[in-house]
Enzyme design. Structure first.
Site, PDB file in Angstrom:
ATOM      1  N   GLU A  30       0.766  -1.152  -0.240  1.00  0.00           N
ATOM      2  CA  GLU A  30       0.000   0.092  -0.022  1.00  0.00           C
ATOM      3  C   GLU A  30       0.972   1.058   0.064  1.00  0.00           C
ATOM      4  O   GLU A  30       2.237   1.164   0.141  1.00  0.00           O
ATOM      5  CB  GLU A  30      -0.817  -0.105   1.033  1.00  0.00           C
ATOM      6  CG  GLU A  30      -0.212  -0.214   2.574  1.00  0.00           C
ATOM      7  CD  GLU A  30      -0.830   0.968   3.300  1.00  0.00           C
ATOM      8  OE1 GLU A  30      -0.882   2.254   3.050  1.00  0.00           O
ATOM      9  OE2 GLU A  30      -0.755   0.531   4.687  1.00  0.00           O
ATOM     10  N   LYS A  88      -5.588  10.848   0.609  1.00  0.00           N
ATOM     11  CA  LYS A  88      -5.700   9.400   1.071  1.00  0.00           C
ATOM     12  C   LYS A  88      -6.918   8.825   0.823  1.00  0.00           C
ATOM     13  O   LYS A  88      -7.963   9.027   1.015  1.00  0.00           O
ATOM     14  CB  LYS A  88      -5.600   9.586   2.621  1.00  0.00           C
ATOM     15  CG  LYS A  88      -5.969   8.354   3.596  1.00  0.00           C
ATOM     16  CD  LYS A  88      -5.938   8.712   5.050  1.00  0.00           C
ATOM     17  CE  LYS A  88      -6.337   7.480   5.744  1.00  0.00           C
ATOM     18  NZ  LYS A  88      -6.332   7.976   7.182  1.00  0.00           N
ATOM     19  N   ASP A 103     -16.049   5.873  15.010  1.00  0.00           N
ATOM     20  CA  ASP A 103     -14.724   6.006  13.914  1.00  0.00           C
ATOM     21  C   ASP A 103     -14.237   4.355  13.824  1.00  0.00           C
ATOM     22  O   ASP A 103     -13.483   3.978  14.701  1.00  0.00           O
ATOM     23  CB  ASP A 103     -13.654   6.885  14.365  1.00  0.00           C
ATOM     24  CG  ASP A 103     -12.588   6.946  13.321  1.00  0.00           C
ATOM     25  OD1 ASP A 103     -12.645   6.316  12.469  1.00  0.00           O
ATOM     26  OD2 ASP A 103     -11.854   8.086  13.334  1.00  0.00           O
ATOM     27  N   LYS A 132      -3.089  -1.324  14.531  1.00  0.00           N
ATOM     28  CA  LYS A 132      -2.074  -0.277  14.954  1.00  0.00           C
ATOM     29  C   LYS A 132      -2.517   0.115  16.471  1.00  0.00           C
ATOM     30  O   LYS A 132      -3.523  -0.012  17.063  1.00  0.00           O
ATOM     31  CB  LYS A 132      -2.348   0.842  14.251  1.00  0.00           C
ATOM     32  CG  LYS A 132      -1.590   1.106  13.087  1.00  0.00           C
ATOM     33  CD  LYS A 132      -1.455   2.486  12.201  1.00  0.00           C
ATOM     34  CE  LYS A 132      -2.842   2.646  11.443  1.00  0.00           C
ATOM     35  NZ  LYS A 132      -2.724   1.953  10.257  1.00  0.00           N
TER      36      LYS A 132
HETATM   37  N1  PSU Z   1       0.354   0.911   8.522  1.00  0.00           N
HETATM   38  C1  PSU Z   1       1.257   1.784   9.011  1.00  0.00           C
HETATM   39  N2  PSU Z   1       1.097   3.112   8.811  1.00  0.00           N
HETATM   40  C2  PSU Z   1      -0.095   3.638   8.096  1.00  0.00           C
HETATM   41  C3  PSU Z   1      -1.177   2.708   7.770  1.00  0.00           C
HETATM   42  C4  PSU Z   1      -0.809   1.504   7.702  1.00  0.00           C
HETATM   43  O1  PSU Z   1       2.309   1.475   9.419  1.00  0.00           O
HETATM   44  O2  PSU Z   1      -0.169   4.804   8.016  1.00  0.00           O
HETATM   45  C5  PSU Z   1      -2.400   3.151   7.185  1.00  0.00           C
HETATM   46  C6  PSU Z   1      -3.008   2.149   6.186  1.00  0.00           C
HETATM   47  O3  PSU Z   1      -2.970   2.757   4.891  1.00  0.00           O
HETATM   48  C7  PSU Z   1      -4.268   1.997   6.905  1.00  0.00           C
HETATM   49  C8  PSU Z   1      -4.779   3.365   7.325  1.00  0.00           C
HETATM   50  O4  PSU Z   1      -5.343   1.637   5.863  1.00  0.00           O
HETATM   51  O5  PSU Z   1      -3.429   3.686   8.075  1.00  0.00           O
HETATM   52  C9  PSU Z   1      -5.856   3.282   8.353  1.00  0.00           C
HETATM   53  O6  PSU Z   1      -6.329   4.663   8.311  1.00  0.00           O
HETATM   54  P1  PSU Z   1      -7.778   4.924   8.906  1.00  0.00           P
HETATM   55  O7  PSU Z   1      -7.389   4.500  10.379  1.00  0.00           O
HETATM   56  O8  PSU Z   1      -8.164   6.236   8.732  1.00  0.00           O
HETATM   57  O9  PSU Z   1      -8.828   3.995   8.236  1.00  0.00           O
HETATM   58 MN    MN Z   2     -11.669   6.574  10.634  1.00  0.00          MN
END
Ligand code: PSU
Ligand code: MN
Length: 317
Positions: A36, A97, A152, A173
């Protein structure tokens, strides 16, 4: 550099512009790993973002697979970027994004967009790529649930429920409500499988204190599980979690403290929506004086290597 996969095609396939090396590998049944690009544009600072993008591709190659980093430019989903495109994406301003809800917006626009886990899974599935590496998946944010919850929840989770791609990560994460994230994935029918550990890896840390819903001992067993899952045709993805390498791991107690502080700061600053995850990652990089970035880089490269091994094992079957 990239050519249209399906010139007359409709749907997502009609939007794909695939690098020659990637389409050749796919046509010949050789292993390919999708990578990604949001972690490059929004997840890590320069120059670590360029370094990690290149190192992740190299790790996939060392495992015997072809890397296909996914991003969007001028109405096309690029599958496999040139080195120059990778550097541009990492350095140019105003990169969007793109997730499932913003994919059409990104494709209707003119500029660059980076793809999150959800958008990358969509592209990978359309291209015929079965294995995909990221850093950490998105999930249920802290404070999402409860009477005054924000609701969220990352679109990554719904994508895992509906798109048959194997995703390799270092756990959800650690900024997230990880128990709620695991519950959500279970409800939506997504297998969550740790490789070589009984715990869900804690993203920057090797541990999370949470038991993994399932465990396989090694990459060979992981590949067998992907084959079975695919054969069943359930339509869902499968999530593998691999701990960050020991040498660059960040201690769990310190990570927890940094996350607590960063979340308070984000609340105070009124950060919400798609901006929240990048903001928290950047704030935690400050709080930990770069140690979180070191762990983040190491885990991304390691996941890419493991994904390459899984893809190579699958292709050899
Ligand atoms: N893994 C990482 N850093 C990131 C991401 C994943 O080490 O920034 C990204 C991925 O693209 C994942 C996104 O889909 O963070 C999640 O964002 P959100 O919580 O807004 O869905
Ligand atoms: Mn979100």
């Amino acid at each position: 550099m990239q050519t249209k996969l399906d010139p007359s095609g409709a749907g997502v396939r009609g939007r794909l512009a695939v690098a020659t090396e990637v389409s050749d590998a796919l046509a010949a049944g050789r292993p390919v790993v999708a990578l990604e690009s949001t972690l490059i544009s929004h997840g890590l600072p320069y120059p670590q973002n360029v370094e990690v993008a290149q190192a992740a591709e190299a790790a996939v190659r060392e495992s015997g697979a072809v890397p296909a980093t996914v991003a969007i430019r001028q109405g096309r989903i690029l599958v496999g970027l040139s080195e120059e495109q990778l550097t541009t994406l990492a350095t140019v301003g105003g990169v969007m994004k793109a997730s499932r809800p913003s994919l059409s917006l990104a494709l209707a626009g003119d500029g660059w967009a980076a793809t999150t886990v959800s958008a990358t899974m969509i592209a990978a599935a359309a291209a015929g790529i079965r294995v995909f590496a990221t850093g950490g998946i998105g999930g249920v944010h802290r404070g999402a649930t409860g009477p005054h919850g924000t609701f969220d929840v990352s679109s990554d989770l719904e994508e895992l429920a509906r798109t048959p791609v194997a995703v390799i990560c270092a756990g959800p994460k650690a900024i997230l409500d990880v128990p709620a994230t695991l519950e959500y994935l279970e409800t939506r029918g997504v297998p969550v499988v740790a490789i070589g550990t009984d715990q869900i890896p804690g993203f920057w840390s090797r541990e999370s204190g949470l038991a993994a819903p399932a465990t396989v001992p090694d990459v060979a067993a992981a590949a067998r599980l992907v084959a079975t899952h695919t054969e069943l045709g359930l339509g869902s993805g499968i999530l593998f979690c691999v701990p960050v390498p020991e040498a660059d791991a960040y201690p769990l107690a310190d990570a927890r403290a940094a996350v607590e502080r960063a979340i308070l700061d984000a609340d105070a600053a009124g950060i919400q929506g798609p901006a929240l995850t990048p903001w928290l990652l950047a704030r935690i990089a400050e709080i930990t004086a770069g140690a979180s970035v070191r762990a983040n880089v190491a885990l991304i490269v390691n996941n890419a290597r493991v994904a390459g091994q899984i893809a190579a094992t699958l292709a050899a079957r």
